[in-house]
Enzyme design. Structure first.
Site, PDB file in Angstrom:
ATOM      1  N   GLN A  35      22.789 -23.471  27.124  1.00 40.49           N
ATOM      2  CA  GLN A  35      21.407 -23.944  27.128  1.00 40.49           C
ATOM      3  C   GLN A  35      20.819 -24.046  25.726  1.00 40.49           C
ATOM      4  O   GLN A  35      19.611 -23.928  25.541  1.00 40.49           O
ATOM      5  CB  GLN A  35      20.550 -23.023  28.001  1.00 40.49           C
ATOM      6  N   CYS A  36      21.650 -24.313  24.758  1.00 37.33           N
ATOM      7  CA  CYS A  36      21.242 -24.401  23.353  1.00 37.33           C
ATOM      8  C   CYS A  36      21.073 -25.868  22.964  1.00 37.33           C
ATOM      9  O   CYS A  36      21.761 -26.742  23.489  1.00 37.33           O
ATOM     10  CB  CYS A  36      22.321 -23.736  22.492  1.00 37.33           C
ATOM     11  N   GLY A  37      20.180 -26.131  22.040  1.00 31.39           N
ATOM     12  CA  GLY A  37      20.012 -27.488  21.540  1.00 31.39           C
ATOM     13  C   GLY A  37      21.248 -28.021  20.832  1.00 31.39           C
ATOM     14  O   GLY A  37      21.394 -29.231  20.662  1.00 31.39           O
ATOM     15  N   THR A  39      24.343 -27.467  21.997  1.00 24.54           N
ATOM     16  CA  THR A  39      25.430 -27.482  22.979  1.00 24.54           C
ATOM     17  C   THR A  39      26.095 -28.842  23.100  1.00 24.54           C
ATOM     18  O   THR A  39      27.320 -28.956  23.006  1.00 24.54           O
ATOM     19  CB  THR A  39      24.915 -27.021  24.359  1.00 24.54           C
TER      20      THR A  39
END
EC number: 1.11.1.9
Length: 163
Positions: A35-37, A39
């Site tokens: 859920q990371c920018g 990813t």
């Protein structure tokens, strides 16, 4: 400990894995989060690199970590399904770990000691990448915002080095 081959870790199923199983391979060891920018870009480009260089001995070892803004809350089975479904990518996935602090993975403690970061050695965010040579020694550390495609020159050089 003198190389990554001295470490045992647990795979996504909880089974013990000796990193000596990867002797002779070039490794990208990376802490990941779904859920990371970062990813999408990282998983997409890591897949592209693996598609091109796996035949030459490249492996991607992905270690989920939930230490940064809680961006990896899922269990390993869900993480594996997410990466396979969304990116058509199947890195070698390991058990979720901590990369900093009192409960940090011994492997990541070693990686940080061998190749410190800018200003301080702690892992600063998701997708910190370590390039490991065929001899199990760390070649280079890449920060979270370094695109995997920008590692390609170093990967090619590492793959060209035979044991």
């Amino acid at each position: 400990m003198s190389s990554v081959y001295d470490f045992n870790v647990k795979n996504a199923n909880g089974d013990d894995v000796s990193l000596s199983d990867y002797k002779g391979k070039v490794l990208i060891i990376v802490n990941v989060a779904s859920q990371c920018g970062l990813t999408n870009k990282n998983y997409t480009q890591l897949k592209e690199l693996l598609d091109v260089y796996k035949k030459d001995g490249l492996e991607v070892l992905a270690f989920p970590c939930n230490q940064f803004a809680g961006q990896e809350p899922s269990c390993e089975i869900d993480i594996q399904a997410f990466v396979a479904d969304k990116f058509k990518f199947e890195p070698t996935l390991f058990q979720k770990i901590d990369v900093n602090g009192d409960k940090q993975s011994p492997l990541f403690k070693f990686l940080k000691n061998e190749k410190g970061g800018f200003m301080f050695d702690a892992i600063k965010w998701n997708f910190t990448k370590f390039l490991v040579g065929r001899d199990g020694k760390i070649i280079k550390r890449f920060g979270p915002t370094t695109d995997p495609k920008d590692m390609e020159k170093d990967i090619k050089e590492a793959l060209g080095e035979k044991l």
